[in-house]
Write an enzyme that holds these catalytic residues in place. Structure first.
Site, PDB file in Angstrom:
ATOM      1  N   CYS A   1      58.810  15.808  -0.683  1.00  0.00           N
ATOM      2  CA  CYS A   1      57.903  15.248  -1.450  1.00  0.00           C
ATOM      3  C   CYS A   1      57.431  13.834  -0.928  1.00  0.00           C
ATOM      4  O   CYS A   1      57.937  13.052  -0.910  1.00  0.00           O
ATOM      5  CB  CYS A   1      58.407  14.842  -2.966  1.00  0.00           C
ATOM      6  SG  CYS A   1      58.775  16.235  -3.771  1.00  0.00           S
TER       7      CYS A   1
ATOM      8  N   PRO B   1      48.554  11.666  -4.478  1.00  0.00           N
ATOM      9  CA  PRO B   1      47.031  11.566  -4.415  1.00  0.00           C
ATOM     10  C   PRO B   1      46.134  10.683  -3.613  1.00  0.00           C
ATOM     11  O   PRO B   1      45.215  11.118  -3.069  1.00  0.00           O
ATOM     12  CB  PRO B   1      46.743  11.302  -6.090  1.00  0.00           C
ATOM     13  CG  PRO B   1      47.920  11.885  -6.731  1.00  0.00           C
ATOM     14  CD  PRO B   1      49.117  11.464  -5.657  1.00  0.00           C
TER      15      PRO B   1
ATOM     16  N   ALA C   1      47.686   9.054  -0.884  1.00  0.00           N
ATOM     17  CA  ALA C   1      48.357   9.113   0.211  1.00  0.00           C
ATOM     18  C   ALA C   1      48.750  10.362   0.949  1.00  0.00           C
ATOM     19  O   ALA C   1      49.585  11.005   0.548  1.00  0.00           O
ATOM     20  CB  ALA C   1      49.642   7.957   0.094  1.00  0.00           C
TER      21      ALA C   1
ATOM     22  N   ARG D   1      56.606  20.924  12.695  1.00  0.00           N
ATOM     23  CA  ARG D   1      55.116  21.419  12.953  1.00  0.00           C
ATOM     24  C   ARG D   1      55.250  22.493  14.051  1.00  0.00           C
ATOM     25  O   ARG D   1      54.377  23.475  13.976  1.00  0.00           O
ATOM     26  CB  ARG D   1      54.335  20.153  13.723  1.00  0.00           C
ATOM     27  CG  ARG D   1      54.137  19.297  12.577  1.00  0.00           C
ATOM     28  CD  ARG D   1      53.391  17.817  13.074  1.00  0.00           C
ATOM     29  NE  ARG D   1      52.992  17.084  11.852  1.00  0.00           N
ATOM     30  CZ  ARG D   1      52.740  15.902  11.793  1.00  0.00           C
ATOM     31  NH1 ARG D   1      52.905  15.103  12.841  1.00  0.00           N
ATOM     32  NH2 ARG D   1      52.483  15.091  10.914  1.00  0.00           N
TER      33      ARG D   1
ATOM     34  N   GLY E   1      32.004  42.717  10.343  1.00  0.00           N
ATOM     35  CA  GLY E   1      30.829  42.638   9.978  1.00  0.00           C
ATOM     36  C   GLY E   1      30.916  42.464   8.517  1.00  0.00           C
ATOM     37  O   GLY E   1      31.719  41.639   7.903  1.00  0.00           O
TER      38      GLY E   1
ATOM     39  N   GLU F   1      51.014  19.718   6.561  1.00  0.00           N
ATOM     40  CA  GLU F   1      52.069  18.884   7.777  1.00  0.00           C
ATOM     41  C   GLU F   1      51.050  18.313   8.888  1.00  0.00           C
ATOM     42  O   GLU F   1      51.711  18.236   9.854  1.00  0.00           O
ATOM     43  CB  GLU F   1      52.801  20.134   8.213  1.00  0.00           C
ATOM     44  CG  GLU F   1      53.711  20.792   7.112  1.00  0.00           C
ATOM     45  CD  GLU F   1      55.175  21.180   7.694  1.00  0.00           C
ATOM     46  OE1 GLU F   1      55.798  20.811   8.726  1.00  0.00           O
ATOM     47  OE2 GLU F   1      55.680  22.051   6.999  1.00  0.00           O
ATOM     48  N   GLY F   2      50.042  17.422   8.347  1.00  0.00           N
ATOM     49  CA  GLY F   2      49.342  16.724   9.033  1.00  0.00           C
ATOM     50  C   GLY F   2      48.046  17.567   9.517  1.00  0.00           C
ATOM     51  O   GLY F   2      48.047  18.600  10.211  1.00  0.00           O
ATOM     52  N   THR F   3      46.761  17.101   9.098  1.00  0.00           N
ATOM     53  CA  THR F   3      45.628  17.712   9.363  1.00  0.00           C
ATOM     54  C   THR F   3      45.297  17.922  10.923  1.00  0.00           C
ATOM     55  O   THR F   3      46.119  17.360  11.683  1.00  0.00           O
ATOM     56  CB  THR F   3      44.313  16.830   8.780  1.00  0.00           C
ATOM     57  OG1 THR F   3      44.499  15.366   9.573  1.00  0.00           O
ATOM     58  CG2 THR F   3      44.497  16.687   7.430  1.00  0.00           C
TER      59      THR F   3
HETATM   60  N1  CAA Z   1      59.360   9.878  15.661  1.00  0.00           N
HETATM   61  C1  CAA Z   1      59.999   8.630  15.368  1.00  0.00           C
HETATM   62  N2  CAA Z   1      59.368   7.534  14.745  1.00  0.00           N
HETATM   63  C2  CAA Z   1      57.774   7.481  14.607  1.00  0.00           C
HETATM   64  C3  CAA Z   1      57.119   8.766  15.003  1.00  0.00           C
HETATM   65  C4  CAA Z   1      57.806   9.849  15.378  1.00  0.00           C
HETATM   66  N3  CAA Z   1      57.300  11.050  15.545  1.00  0.00           N
HETATM   67  N4  CAA Z   1      55.822   8.506  14.864  1.00  0.00           N
HETATM   68  C5  CAA Z   1      55.831   7.226  14.475  1.00  0.00           C
HETATM   69  N5  CAA Z   1      56.960   6.586  14.313  1.00  0.00           N
HETATM   70  C6  CAA Z   1      57.339   5.575  14.213  1.00  0.00           C
HETATM   71  C7  CAA Z   1      56.578   4.271  15.180  1.00  0.00           C
HETATM   72  O1  CAA Z   1      57.292   4.138  16.324  1.00  0.00           O
HETATM   73  C8  CAA Z   1      56.478   3.211  14.542  1.00  0.00           C
HETATM   74  O2  CAA Z   1      57.711   2.386  14.497  1.00  0.00           O
HETATM   75  P1  CAA Z   1      57.821   0.819  14.142  1.00  0.00           P
HETATM   76  O3  CAA Z   1      57.891   0.533  12.704  1.00  0.00           O
HETATM   77  O4  CAA Z   1      59.132   0.546  14.855  1.00  0.00           O
HETATM   78  O5  CAA Z   1      56.827  -0.081  14.820  1.00  0.00           O
HETATM   79  C9  CAA Z   1      56.306   3.580  12.689  1.00  0.00           C
HETATM   80  O6  CAA Z   1      56.896   4.861  12.961  1.00  0.00           O
HETATM   81  C10 CAA Z   1      54.903   3.707  12.350  1.00  0.00           C
HETATM   82  O7  CAA Z   1      53.997   4.131  13.298  1.00  0.00           O
HETATM   83  P2  CAA Z   1      52.595   4.427  13.451  1.00  0.00           P
HETATM   84  O8  CAA Z   1      51.989   3.057  13.584  1.00  0.00           O
HETATM   85  O9  CAA Z   1      52.220   5.379  14.461  1.00  0.00           O
HETATM   86  O10 CAA Z   1      52.090   4.854  11.814  1.00  0.00           O
HETATM   87  P3  CAA Z   1      50.692   5.195  11.267  1.00  0.00           P
HETATM   88  O11 CAA Z   1      50.858   4.604   9.712  1.00  0.00           O
HETATM   89  O12 CAA Z   1      49.774   4.977  11.939  1.00  0.00           O
HETATM   90  O13 CAA Z   1      50.939   6.703  10.936  1.00  0.00           O
HETATM   91  C11 CAA Z   1      50.525   9.016  11.428  1.00  0.00           C
HETATM   92  C12 CAA Z   1      50.999   7.792  11.825  1.00  0.00           C
HETATM   93  C13 CAA Z   1      50.752   9.979  12.698  1.00  0.00           C
HETATM   94  C14 CAA Z   1      49.204   8.792  10.895  1.00  0.00           C
HETATM   95  C15 CAA Z   1      51.491   9.515  10.271  1.00  0.00           C
HETATM   96  O14 CAA Z   1      51.402   8.557   9.036  1.00  0.00           O
HETATM   97  C16 CAA Z   1      51.270  11.049   9.672  1.00  0.00           C
HETATM   98  O15 CAA Z   1      51.924  11.844  10.664  1.00  0.00           O
HETATM   99  N6  CAA Z   1      50.499  11.191   9.047  1.00  0.00           N
HETATM  100  C17 CAA Z   1      50.439  12.607   8.296  1.00  0.00           C
HETATM  101  C18 CAA Z   1      51.493  12.822   7.030  1.00  0.00           C
HETATM  102  C19 CAA Z   1      51.522  14.361   7.135  1.00  0.00           C
HETATM  103  O16 CAA Z   1      51.697  15.005   8.134  1.00  0.00           O
HETATM  104  N7  CAA Z   1      51.782  14.857   5.839  1.00  0.00           N
HETATM  105  C20 CAA Z   1      51.998  16.124   5.319  1.00  0.00           C
HETATM  106  C21 CAA Z   1      52.843  16.097   4.483  1.00  0.00           C
HETATM  107  S1  CAA Z   1      54.052  17.285   4.202  1.00  0.00           S
HETATM  108  C22 CAA Z   1      53.166  18.904   3.962  1.00  0.00           C
HETATM  109  O17 CAA Z   1      52.286  19.061   4.115  1.00  0.00           O
HETATM  110  C23 CAA Z   1      53.998  20.113   3.412  1.00  0.00           C
HETATM  111  C24 CAA Z   1      53.879  20.439   2.124  1.00  0.00           C
HETATM  112  O18 CAA Z   1      54.599  20.911   1.333  1.00  0.00           O
HETATM  113  C25 CAA Z   1      52.262  20.744   1.772  1.00  0.00           C
END
Ligand code: CAA
Length: 385
Positions: free
Chosen positions: A123, A127, A129, A241, A337, A361-363
């Site tokens: 989870c 909505p 986020a 992923r 077709g 799991e991330g667009t």
């Molecule tokens: N591993 C470890 N640490 C990581 C990391 C990784 N892969 N990626 C980022 N971090 C750390 C960074 O080093 C940073 O650390 P500090 O606090 O020490 O600075 C911190 O996390 C923040 O990183 P960012 O500044 O890069 O964070 P951001 O706010 O810009 O977000 C993002 C990055 C890639 C956009 C991320 O928010 C993201 O992946 N968003 C997509 C979310 C997602 O995939 N949602 C899917 C939900 S699950 C699902 O869909 C399943 C279902 O059941 C339907």
């Protein structure tokens, strides 16, 4: 470098393919029609050992590698990716537990999945986020030796059938991503399943809204440290992923096979349409892109198996395999077709199913964002996972 699968991996692939062919394919289009949850298939998959393959032996699982998991996921998704999403969701839900929970908690929740055909959900999304995880509003307040959770999560896979949830909530609302914590929440009367989504594709999977209403969580069910939940979520997605990429490869392969067979049967201008170069070029591109999807997927999984960080390769695989699934299924409809547009033929379902690969799991855009960041500002090469 050797791309040959071991005998054990070939056996796993055969087991999964056989299961997909005999148990999933025959009912997949029917489940899709009515959006029926595949409980009977889940029970059978549990019996034959095709669920929870990631759970380590000390918690009752087979402890298979990430690569093994991807091999299985491609085959099961070839059968139906909606069904595989239901079968595989425990991997997503439990990844943060195995990454961050205490030994005692890992044992409790690991065994809960391997002793019975139980389901768990992840989870994260709300909505307001989705891509912007830090924008979440669900709140966890510490009260004595408990946390009290309030808030709503949406698009939760298996949400309506889960016995427990890994839930992300703000423990320090003013600290952005550094104020998020992860919790294990058991289903009780304060956990409300609000809504079952009526989806475009993967209709056999259950997608629900889950609301936590003064839900009390024992402090020992905080996963890892307080305010370290964002990283746990990112590390989880690095690990899951590759599995989504494998699923996308399975969908694309299914559509490709249907398109090849149909192109050899369908006669236009006096010859099977497979004889026309316009069709051959589409088939050729499908074949190459499916191979490339699989290789990127395997690479991202093997890095994890080697204990290395795979953030970049995981996004490469997820973004390329998802875009490929969308393209290949769209082209498969094109090969059919007008018939491709009709529900009586198999490929329109695959085209609908493929779409979610570019979303959950991330667009596709978030994957590109991760790829750009990791490329322009590379993290330490070979860093631990
Ligand atoms: N591993 C470890 N640490 C990581 C990391 C990784 N892969 N990626 C980022 N971090 C750390 C960074 O080093 C940073 O650390 P500090 O606090 O020490 O600075 C911190 O996390 C923040 O990183 P960012 O500044 O890069 O964070 P951001 O706010 O810009 O977000 C993002 C990055 C890639 C956009 C991320 O928010 C993201 O992946 N968003 C997509 C979310 C997602 O995939 N949602 C899917 C939900 S699950 C699902 O869909 C399943 C279902 O059941 C339907």
């Amino acid at each position: 470098m050797d791309f040959t699968l071991t005998d054990e991996q070939k056996n796993l692939r055969e087991l999964a393919h056989d299961f997909a062919e005999k148990e999933i394919r025959p009912v997949a289009w029917e489940l899709d029609k009515d959006g029926t949850f595949p409980q009977a298939i889940i029970d059978k998959a549990f019996e034959v050992g095709l669920m929870n393959t990631h759970v380590e032996e000390q918690y009752g699982g087979p402890g298979l590698s990430y690569l093994d998991g991807c091999i299985i996921e491609e085959e099961l998704s070839w059968g139906c990716s909606g069904v595989q999403t239901s079968l595989g969701c425990n991997g997503l839900a439990s990844a943060p537990v195995f990454l961050g929970a205490s030994e005692e908690v890992k044992k409790e929740f690991g065994e809960s999945l391997t002793q019975d055909a139980k389901l768990a959900s992840f989870c994260l999304t709300e909505p307001d986020a989705g891509s912007d995880v830090s924008g979440m509003r669900t709140r966890a307040k510490k009260v004595g030796d408990k946390y009290v959770l309030n808030g709503s999560k949406c698009f939760i896979t298996n949400g309506g059938y889960a016995d427990w949830f890994t839930v992300y909530a703000k423990t320090d609302p003013d600290a952005g991503h550094r104020g998020i914590s992860a919790f294990l929440v058991k289903k009780d009367d304060t956990v409300i399943v609000d809504k079952k989504e009526d989806k475009m594709g993967q209709r056999a999977s259950n997608t629900a809204t889950i609301t936590f209403n003064d839900t009390e969580v024992d402090a020992r069910y905080l996963i890892g440290e307080e305010n370290k939940g964002f990283k746990l979520a990112m590390m989880t997605l690095d690990r899951t992923r590759p599995g989504v990429a494998a699923m996308a490869t399975g969908i694309a392969r299914a559509a490709f096979e249907f398109a090849c067979d149909y192109s050899k049967e369908r006669v236009q201008f006096g010859v099977p349409i497979a004889m026309h170069q316009g069709i051959q070029f589409m088939i050729a591109d499908m074949a190459t892109e499916i191979e490339a999807s699989r290789l990127l997927t395997w690479q991202s999984a093997v890095l994890l198996d080697q204990g290395k960080r795979n953030t970049l390769q995981s996004s490469h695989a997820k973004r390329f395999a998802a875009d490929t699934a969308m393209k290949v299924t769209t082209d498969a409809v094109q090969v059919y077709g007008g018939y491709g547009f009709i529900k009586e033929y198999p490929v329109e379902k695959l085209m609908r199913d493929a779409k979610i690969m570019q979303l959950y799991e991330g667009t596709a855009q978030i994957q590109r964002l991760v790829i750009a960041r990791e490329t322009l500002l590379p993290r330490q090469v070979g860093a631990p996972a």
